[in-house]
Scaffold this motif. Structure first.
Motif, short mmCIF file in Angstrom:
data_model
loop_
_atom_site.label_atom_id
_atom_site.label_comp_id
_atom_site.label_asym_id
_atom_site.label_seq_id
_atom_site.Cartn_x
_atom_site.Cartn_y
_atom_site.Cartn_z
N ASP A 135 1.21 57.08 67.76
CA ASP A 135 0.38 56.23 66.91
C ASP A 135 0.10 56.95 65.59
O ASP A 135 -0.17 58.16 65.58
N PRO A 136 0.18 56.23 64.45
CA PRO A 136 -0.05 56.88 63.15
C PRO A 136 -1.35 57.66 63.07
O PRO A 136 -1.41 58.71 62.41
N ASP A 137 -2.39 57.21 63.74
CA ASP A 137 -3.68 57.91 63.69
C ASP A 137 -3.64 59.25 64.40
O ASP A 137 -4.54 60.08 64.21
N GLN A 138 -2.59 59.49 65.22
CA GLN A 138 -2.51 60.72 66.00
C GLN A 138 -1.59 61.77 65.36
O GLN A 138 -1.43 62.87 65.90
N ILE A 139 -0.98 61.45 64.23
CA ILE A 139 -0.11 62.42 63.56
C ILE A 139 -0.94 63.61 63.13
O ILE A 139 -1.99 63.46 62.51
N SER A 140 -0.48 64.82 63.45
CA SER A 140 -1.31 66.01 63.24
C SER A 140 -1.40 66.42 61.77
O SER A 140 -2.45 66.87 61.31
N GLY A 141 -0.32 66.29 61.02
CA GLY A 141 -0.36 66.68 59.62
C GLY A 141 -1.21 65.75 58.79
O GLY A 141 -1.04 64.52 58.84
N ASP A 142 -2.13 66.30 58.03
CA ASP A 142 -3.07 65.47 57.28
C ASP A 142 -2.36 64.52 56.32
O ASP A 142 -2.66 63.32 56.28
N LEU A 143 -1.43 65.04 55.53
CA LEU A 143 -0.79 64.21 54.52
C LEU A 143 0.11 63.15 55.15
O LEU A 143 0.07 61.98 54.75
#
Length: 542
Positions: free
Chosen positions: A82-90
């Motif tokens: 899920d996009p909300d779980q992507i670790s990299g901030d940017l």
């Protein structure tokens, strides 16, 4: 010429761009827009599947997806989480922005679900694994790559095809086969050699910022990729006011009873390349055989042993013949013995411009105990010296006989070790492989490689004869010796293309290359001249 940067140097350029005011966020957006633009220029592109990884390469894909949706294309992003779980901030921020803009997302699809997404797409935008990848591809991307390659869709890879090392050019067990690769800032070595040649398709460089060119040059590129216009200054000027003596004379030294064909091919290639006068010096045991194949080229028999290998008695005669030659080639088919080592030593001490190939290189390795860089006195000379090793020979010259270089990066590293130890401007190492690097103290030049048809026995003998011929025609002098060597390599490659068009990609033999040299030379020189005129016209308009 286009700069080629190692992956670590690319990272430093990115850091320098942030210091001059181009933020990482801006770079990601520009990279995504550059990828989207290439998709928009594809004919008939209406539906795009964007496969995003979890790092900045995936972030580029999210930006591209939003841009393509805004231009009216049907877009479907596929992401492992899920996009909300992507670790990299940017990367998470641009993913969230794309979803907010209406980009549809398929999260963690099964193989069947992914196949359905791909069935509805005209184009796949590959943003799974970027330049940081090395080793083997892990799940789920290994399965995704298999699906992409089986889909039949046109594939545009961002920065590097997923599964390919941008540094080494070696692919993992799974690797995207792209139709087009949009690489950011500058070329990387892995895109130009080995598996990279099979999987990158056409390559477009997206500079992303006006400061990029300057910063890439300041980063000290590992090599420079040539354009045809670059060769204008090293081409032999055409003139009707010539004769066989003014077009240069070449002495080819080599051969043995076991390998009589290699020097024959080298001598014929030297003549086809335009030298006015070619002489072949071979062991007396094969002189008659060589004469039957060379009606136009005089053959000199030299002292040899019972096995038809040159003896030390030949060294003095060869050195004397070299004094009247515009250039000398030594090595093809010569074998390695005390006698042939003596011949190579004598020629190294001569004042003749010299090309060393094949067993001449193996003799040089024997002279220097496999560590040429520890014996710079052997190669330090006033006249030009061009060494033309393939990867195995280069390994034997650079202390890596057991583990020779396996990538373009390693080729360049080994070649630099040799030329830097010499320290002179007269030495060039033409490191041959799936991509060839012409390396001097000042720079490494990468000619555009030829077709797979060149991978045939004797192809290197042909190249060495061509190299000696061109060196003779410029009078043994060139202000840019590596660029001259690259021009010869490019003509050699195009001769392979001409021969393959006539005989098929698997049907080409080395002698077929020889017969195509003249046509290839004319074509390359004509195209280089036209490219130069186009560059001049663009410069005037600017």
């Amino acid at each position: 010429m286009q700069p080629v940067l190692n992956v670590e140097d690319i990272k430093r350029v990115e850091v320098e761009l942030t210091r001059v005011g181009v933020s990482v966020s801006e770079l990601m957006h520009r990279a995504g827009y550059a990828a989207a633009q290439e998709v928009l220029e594809l004919e008939g592109a209406k539906s795009v599947a964007v496969l995003c990884g979890m790092g900045n390469n995936g972030g580029d894909g999210w930006v591209a997806a939003e841009a393509l949706l805004a231009r009216g294309l049907k877009v479907q992003v596929v992401c492992p989480m899920d996009p909300d779980q992507i670790s990299g901030d940017l990367a998470r921020q641009v993913a969230q922005a794309a979803v907010k803009a209406g980009v549809p997302v398929t999260v963690g699809p099964s193989r069947d679900e992914l196949d359905e997404v791909l069935d509805e797409a005209d184009v796949v935008l590959d943003c799974m694994l970027g330049t940081g990848f090395h080793g083997e591809v892990r799940a789920p991307f290994d399965i995704w790559i298999e699906c992409v390659n089986a889909s039949g869709c046109r594939v545009v890879s961002v920065d590097v095809p997923s599964g390919l090392s941008a540094q080494t050019g070696q692919a993992g067990s799974a690797c995207v086969v792209a139709d087009l690769t949009v690489t950011m800032l500058a070329l990387k070595p892995g895109l130009l050699a080995d598996d990279g040649r099979d999987v990158c398709g056409a390559i477009v460089v997206a500079p992303l910022a006006e400061q990029t060119e300057r910063l890439c040059v300041e980063a000290d590129p590992v090599a420079w990729r040539t354009d045809l216009a670059d060769y204008r200054d090293v081409m032999v000027e055409t003139s009707a006011s010539v004769d066989k003596f003014t077009r240069g004379s070449v002495l080819v030294v080599g051969g043995s009873s076991r390998f009589p064909g290699a020097p024959i091919m080298a001598a014929r290639a030297a003549a086809r390349m335009g030298a006015g006068y070619v002489t072949l010096a071979v062991p007396q045991a094969i002189a008659a055989v060589c004469q039957t194949h060379l009606l136009e080229i005089p053959v000199v028999g030299l002292p040899c042993d019972v096995e038809g290998v040159l003896t030390a008695d030949a060294a003095e005669r060869v050195a004397k013949m070299a004094r009247s030659a515009s250039s000398v080639l030594v090595g093809p088919g010569m074998r390695v013995s005390g006698g042939t080592v003596a011949v190579v030593s004598a020629l190294l001490r001569s004042e003749a411009p010299l090309v060393i190939d094949a067993d001449g290189l193996n003799c040089l390795s024997r002279l220097t105990e496999g560590r040429l860089f520890d014996f710079p006195e052997f190669t330090r000379r006033d006249a030009p010296l061009i060494l033309t090793p393939h990867r195995g020979e280069l390994g034997r010259l650079s202390g890596r006989s057991e583990v020779p270089p396996t990538s373009l990066s390693e080729q360049l590293e080994c070649a630099r070790q040799i030329v830097w130890s010499d320290g002179g401007s007269e030495i060039v190492v033409v490191s041959k492989g799936s991509a060839t690097g012409c390396v001097s103290v000042d720079q490494a030049v990468l000619p555009k490689p030829g077709p797979a048809a060149l991978a045939t026995a004797g192809s290197g003998d042909v190249l060495s004869g061509m190299m000696a011929s061109y060196l003779a025609q410029v009078g043994g002098q060139s202000e840019n010796l590596p660029l001259m060597a690259a021009l010869v390599c490019e003509i050699h490659g195009y001769a392979g293309t001409v021969a393959a068009e006539r005989l098929g990609s698997r049907g080409v033999m080395a002698c077929d290359l020889i017969d195509s040299i003249g046509l290839a030379t004319d074509a390359i020189e004509e195209r280089a001249a036209l490219a130069g005129l186009e560059d001049a016209s663009e410069g005037q308009q600017a």
